[in-house]
Design an enzyme around this catalytic site. Structure first.
Site, PDB file in Angstrom:
ATOM      1  N   LYS A 103       1.845   1.929  -5.164  1.00 33.11           N
ATOM      2  CA  LYS A 103       2.389   1.301  -6.387  1.00 33.11           C
ATOM      3  C   LYS A 103       1.459   1.537  -7.581  1.00 33.11           C
ATOM      4  O   LYS A 103       1.918   1.773  -8.688  1.00 33.11           O
ATOM      5  CB  LYS A 103       2.560  -0.214  -6.178  1.00 33.11           C
ATOM      6  N   GLY A 155       5.487  11.931  -4.392  1.00 29.45           N
ATOM      7  CA  GLY A 155       4.033  12.074  -4.511  1.00 29.45           C
ATOM      8  C   GLY A 155       3.548  13.111  -3.528  1.00 29.45           C
ATOM      9  O   GLY A 155       3.879  13.069  -2.337  1.00 29.45           O
ATOM     10  N   ASP A 159       0.804  -1.226   0.000  1.00 34.49           N
ATOM     11  CA  ASP A 159       0.000   0.000   0.000  1.00 34.49           C
ATOM     12  C   ASP A 159       0.836   1.275   0.000  1.00 34.49           C
ATOM     13  O   ASP A 159       0.442   2.295   0.567  1.00 34.49           O
ATOM     14  CB  ASP A 159      -0.970   0.012   1.202  1.00 34.49           C
ATOM     15  N   GLY A 174      -4.583  -4.420  -3.584  1.00 32.26           N
ATOM     16  CA  GLY A 174      -5.589  -3.394  -3.820  1.00 32.26           C
ATOM     17  C   GLY A 174      -4.860  -2.135  -4.216  1.00 32.26           C
ATOM     18  O   GLY A 174      -4.115  -1.572  -3.413  1.00 32.26           O
ATOM     19  N   HIS A 175      -4.995  -1.746  -5.467  1.00 34.56           N
ATOM     20  CA  HIS A 175      -4.260  -0.581  -5.966  1.00 34.56           C
ATOM     21  C   HIS A 175      -5.250   0.496  -6.390  1.00 34.56           C
ATOM     22  O   HIS A 175      -6.078   0.260  -7.264  1.00 34.56           O
ATOM     23  CB  HIS A 175      -3.393  -0.966  -7.176  1.00 34.56           C
ATOM     24  N   GLN A 217       1.843  -6.214  -3.073  1.00 35.17           N
ATOM     25  CA  GLN A 217       2.341  -6.286  -1.694  1.00 35.17           C
ATOM     26  C   GLN A 217       3.646  -5.477  -1.528  1.00 35.17           C
ATOM     27  O   GLN A 217       3.783  -4.448  -2.145  1.00 35.17           O
ATOM     28  CB  GLN A 217       2.550  -7.749  -1.256  1.00 35.17           C
ATOM     29  N   THR A 247       2.970 -12.568   2.938  1.00 37.26           N
ATOM     30  CA  THR A 247       2.141 -13.195   1.928  1.00 37.26           C
ATOM     31  C   THR A 247       2.916 -14.392   1.371  1.00 37.26           C
ATOM     32  O   THR A 247       4.069 -14.620   1.767  1.00 37.26           O
ATOM     33  CB  THR A 247       1.723 -12.176   0.834  1.00 37.26           C
ATOM     34  N   THR A 249      -5.955 -11.803   3.621  1.00 35.30           N
ATOM     35  CA  THR A 249      -7.078 -11.128   2.961  1.00 35.30           C
ATOM     36  C   THR A 249      -8.223 -12.102   2.710  1.00 35.30           C
ATOM     37  O   THR A 249      -9.266 -11.714   2.198  1.00 35.30           O
ATOM     38  CB  THR A 249      -6.618 -10.517   1.623  1.00 35.30           C
ATOM     39  N   ASN A 309      -5.252 -10.327  -3.590  1.00 34.71           N
ATOM     40  CA  ASN A 309      -4.984  -9.780  -2.251  1.00 34.71           C
ATOM     41  C   ASN A 309      -4.548  -8.322  -2.388  1.00 34.71           C
ATOM     42  O   ASN A 309      -4.681  -7.537  -1.469  1.00 34.71           O
ATOM     43  CB  ASN A 309      -3.920 -10.597  -1.498  1.00 34.71           C
TER      44      ASN A 309
HETATM   45  P1  GDP Z   1      -0.742   0.191  -3.556  1.00 34.65           P
HETATM   46  O1  GDP Z   1      -1.382  -1.036  -3.021  1.00 34.65           O
HETATM   47  O2  GDP Z   1       0.720   0.256  -3.306  1.00 34.65           O
HETATM   48  O3  GDP Z   1      -1.076   0.466  -4.998  1.00 34.65           O
HETATM   49  O4  GDP Z   1      -1.367   1.397  -2.719  1.00 34.65           O
HETATM   50  P2  GDP Z   1      -2.924   1.612  -2.335  1.00 34.65           P
HETATM   51  O5  GDP Z   1      -3.636   2.077  -3.554  1.00 34.65           O
HETATM   52  O6  GDP Z   1      -3.449   0.451  -1.605  1.00 34.65           O
HETATM   53  O7  GDP Z   1      -2.793   2.765  -1.269  1.00 34.65           O
HETATM   54  C1  GDP Z   1      -2.209   3.987  -1.576  1.00 34.65           C
HETATM   55  C2  GDP Z   1      -3.256   5.114  -1.407  1.00 34.65           C
HETATM   56  O8  GDP Z   1      -2.589   6.362  -1.397  1.00 34.65           O
HETATM   57  C3  GDP Z   1      -4.253   5.192  -2.549  1.00 34.65           C
HETATM   58  O9  GDP Z   1      -5.481   5.615  -2.020  1.00 34.65           O
HETATM   59  C4  GDP Z   1      -3.669   6.272  -3.465  1.00 34.65           C
HETATM   60  O10 GDP Z   1      -4.661   6.949  -4.223  1.00 34.65           O
HETATM   61  C5  GDP Z   1      -3.042   7.187  -2.463  1.00 34.65           C
HETATM   62  N1  GDP Z   1      -1.837   7.906  -2.912  1.00 34.65           N
HETATM   63  C6  GDP Z   1      -0.827   7.463  -3.709  1.00 34.65           C
HETATM   64  N2  GDP Z   1       0.154   8.377  -3.778  1.00 34.65           N
HETATM   65  C7  GDP Z   1      -0.247   9.435  -3.012  1.00 34.65           C
HETATM   66  C8  GDP Z   1       0.358  10.679  -2.636  1.00 34.65           C
HETATM   67  O11 GDP Z   1       1.459  11.016  -3.025  1.00 34.65           O
HETATM   68  N3  GDP Z   1      -0.372  11.484  -1.777  1.00 34.65           N
HETATM   69  C9  GDP Z   1      -1.603  11.130  -1.292  1.00 34.65           C
HETATM   70  N4  GDP Z   1      -2.226  11.961  -0.461  1.00 34.65           N
HETATM   71  N5  GDP Z   1      -2.175   9.957  -1.624  1.00 34.65           N
HETATM   72  C10 GDP Z   1      -1.504   9.120  -2.455  1.00 34.65           C
HETATM   73  P1  IMO Z   2      -0.996  -4.254  -2.103  1.00 34.40           P
HETATM   74  O1  IMO Z   2      -0.579  -4.788  -3.431  1.00 34.40           O
HETATM   75  C1  IMO Z   2      -1.086  -4.690   2.239  1.00 34.40           C
HETATM   76  C2  IMO Z   2      -1.174  -8.783   3.802  1.00 34.40           C
HETATM   77  C3  IMO Z   2      -2.429  -9.253   4.506  1.00 34.40           C
HETATM   78  C4  IMO Z   2      -1.831 -10.214   5.513  1.00 34.40           C
HETATM   79  C5  IMO Z   2      -0.693 -10.865   4.726  1.00 34.40           C
HETATM   80  C6  IMO Z   2      -1.050 -12.214   4.112  1.00 34.40           C
HETATM   81  O2  IMO Z   2      -2.273  -3.494  -2.128  1.00 34.40           O
HETATM   82  O3  IMO Z   2       0.119  -3.499  -1.466  1.00 34.40           O
HETATM   83  P2  IMO Z   2      -2.536 -12.931   2.045  1.00 34.40           P
HETATM   84  O4  IMO Z   2      -3.994 -12.727   1.767  1.00 34.40           O
HETATM   85  O5  IMO Z   2      -1.633 -12.309   1.027  1.00 34.40           O
HETATM   86  O6  IMO Z   2      -2.171 -14.356   2.323  1.00 34.40           O
HETATM   87  O7  IMO Z   2      -2.276 -12.142   3.433  1.00 34.40           O
HETATM   88  O8  IMO Z   2      -0.362  -9.951   3.693  1.00 34.40           O
HETATM   89  N1  IMO Z   2      -1.376  -8.262   2.448  1.00 34.40           N
HETATM   90  C7  IMO Z   2      -1.308  -6.964   2.119  1.00 34.40           C
HETATM   91  N2  IMO Z   2      -1.124  -5.873   2.881  1.00 34.40           N
HETATM   92  N3  IMO Z   2      -1.187  -4.550   0.901  1.00 34.40           N
HETATM   93  C8  IMO Z   2      -1.352  -5.645   0.116  1.00 34.40           C
HETATM   94  O9  IMO Z   2      -1.327  -5.584  -1.237  1.00 34.40           O
HETATM   95  C9  IMO Z   2      -1.455  -6.912   0.717  1.00 34.40           C
HETATM   96  N4  IMO Z   2      -1.634  -8.177   0.240  1.00 34.40           N
HETATM   97  C10 IMO Z   2      -1.570  -8.992   1.310  1.00 34.40           C
HETATM   98  O10 IMO Z   2      -3.099  -8.186   5.118  1.00 34.40           O
HETATM   99  O11 IMO Z   2      -1.261  -9.504   6.580  1.00 34.40           O
HETATM  100 MG    MG Z   3      -2.911  -1.644  -1.764  1.00 31.08          MG
END
Ligand code: GDP
Ligand code: IMO
Ligand code: MG
Length: 427
Positions: free
Chosen positions: A16, A412, A13, A40-41, A223, A238, A128, A38
């Protein structure tokens, strides 16, 4: 032959999705190489917000071919509903390529994930619940179902039979659940065959040919480094390799082909699920990071655990991934703090430790040693260049760069595509 790997440097998170989407316009292929739904982007394009789980974030860039590599585990129902969701919003998904060697998350893998977690009780990983671990376990145990098996009913039936032979024993005798019928699973899986057929390809060949033709290929990790099965905080990880080496095995490219490895690094730290987290905050600062940063899981809706930036982890990510660059995200979230603590080392049983301890016991005992950096109060979300940032924000970035061991090439300052400061081009 520019081949870039883009991966999470912390516990996932990091942003990416946004980073991949940003590069998507100048990239020919975006390849997911591990994990499954698993992930979430979140990607924000103009006033549109997209939540992607399985599809590479490059799917939102019209010129880019999205690829799901052999190292990914694929839940066909999730893939198809993600595709139709995007189609309904006018996104063309026809270029998608799906590896015939990718493993399928079957309904029984999802069941096993959920019952195992319930059985573990207090010791649960906090997965997840998407069937990720059991599907990779089947792959390693050589009882997995691959995408290509959907096209040979006899082989598919034999493989489902073999897998359920053992699983049904476990489900009925250990977990007190009903047995799963082979026919039902086979029927469900066969139903996906035609729907997935247009996408199935020899992705290893396609990717390597693209590299030969000097196309730009971006490998997108799910992840993060600390969730890696080998290099993460095992067992709270994971079941795949998000680290850079995973791009080679999960996409079928040799390490000599990779030209750059970019670590996505949040300006503070978050984690979802169980496991050690030295800089975790349980006070109003943690609450504020969660609120301002919108730190809620895209996949499970769980609140993310929040804490200060941890330079020990960033250094570790540089080392195990051979990072060439960092993309620092969410700097804007830190606006308003008078002073910002940054963890520069750990104290473990009275000793100061500069590098991530390999011992799980030591890591569980690690207490953060903080250095206080001066904060800033100006809105930075409109900053377009490094010079636009307030002096203290510049110093914060410089300090993180020095501690983390690789140059910060982008920053960012907001979730949108254009809310990014580019310091050095990635291409
Ligand atoms: P990922 O799993 O690595 O793709 O990240 P997620 O999407 O799960 O979580 C990142 C969150 O931060 C998302 O809601 C993005 O829209 C947000 N985000 C990404 N870059 C920035 C940034 O530079 N500033 C802010 N405020 N939000 C950001
Ligand atoms: P992105 O791509 C954050 C965590 C789960 C749990 C562990 C194992 O959005 O960064 P799993 O279902 O993979 O066997 O769970 O890994 N986990 C994540 N945490 N971002 C993710 O993906 C994750 N994918 C799995 O919360 O702790
Ligand atoms: Mg994510």
């Amino acid at each position: 032959m520019p081949a870039l790997v883009l991966l999470g440097a912390q516990w996932g998170d990091e942003g990416k999705g946004k980073a991949t989407d940003l590069l998507g316009g100048s990239v020919d292929y975006v390849v997911r190489y591990q994990g499954g739904n698993n992930a979430g982007h979140t990607v924000v394009v103009g006033d549109q917000k997209y939540a992607l789980h399985l599809l590479p974030s490059g799917i939102l860039s019209p010129g880019c071919t999205p690829v799901i590599g052999n190292g990914v585990v694929v839940d066909p129902s999730v893939l198809l509903s993600e595709l139709s969701g995007l189609n309904e919003r006018g996104v063309d998904t026809s270029k998608l390529l799906l590896s015939g060697n990718a493993h399928i998350i079957t309904p029984y893998n999802v069941t096993v994930d959920k019952v195992t977690e319930r059985f573990l009780g207090k010791r649960k990983i906090g997965t997840t619940g998407r069937g990720i671990g059991p599907t990779y376990a089947d792959k390693i145990n050589r009882v997995g179902i691959r995408v290509q098996d959907l096209y040979d009913e006899s082989i598919l039936t034999q493989k489902v039979e073999a897998a359920l032979d053992v699983k049904n024993q476990i489900l009925t005798k250990l977990y007190n659940r009903r047995a799963i019928a082979v026919d039902q699973v086979v029927e469900e899986l066969l139903d996906y065959a035609d729907k997935l057929a247009p996408y199935v390809a020899d992705t290893v060949l396609v990717i390597n040919q693209a590299l030969e033709e000097d196309k730009v290929v971006l490998f997108e990790g799910g992840q993060g480094t600390l969730l890696d099965i080998d290099h993460g905080t095992y067992p709270f990880v994971t079941s795949s390799n998000p680290t850079a080496g995973g791009a080679c095995t999960g996409a079928g490219v040799g390490p000599t082909k990779i030209s750059r490895v970019i670590g996505i690094l949040k300006a503070y730290t978050t984690r979802v699920g169980a496991g050690p987290f030295p800089t975790e905050l349980f006070d109003e600062d943690g609450e504020a990071l969660r609120r301002i940063g919108g730190e809620r899981g895209v996949t499970t809706g769980r609140d993310r655990r929040c804490g200060w930036f941890d330079a020990v982890i960033a250094r570790y990510a540089t080392r195990v991934n051979g990072l060439t660059d960092f993309f620092l995200t969410k700097l804007d979230v830190l606006t308003g703090w008078e002073q910002i603590p940054v963890c520069v080392a750990y104290e473990i049983d009275g000793r100061r430790v500069e590098e991530l301890p390999y011992s799980q016991t030591d890591f569980h005992h690690a207490k953060p040693v903080y250095e206080m950096l001066p904060g800033w109060s100006e809105d930075i979300s409109k900053a377009k260049s490094f010079a636009d940032l307030p002096k203290n924000a510049q110093s914060y970035v410089k300090a993180l760069e020095e501690m983390s061991g690789a140059p910060i090439s982008a920053i960012g300052v907001g979730p949108g595509r254009d809310e990014t400061i580019e310091i050095k081009s990635f291409l």
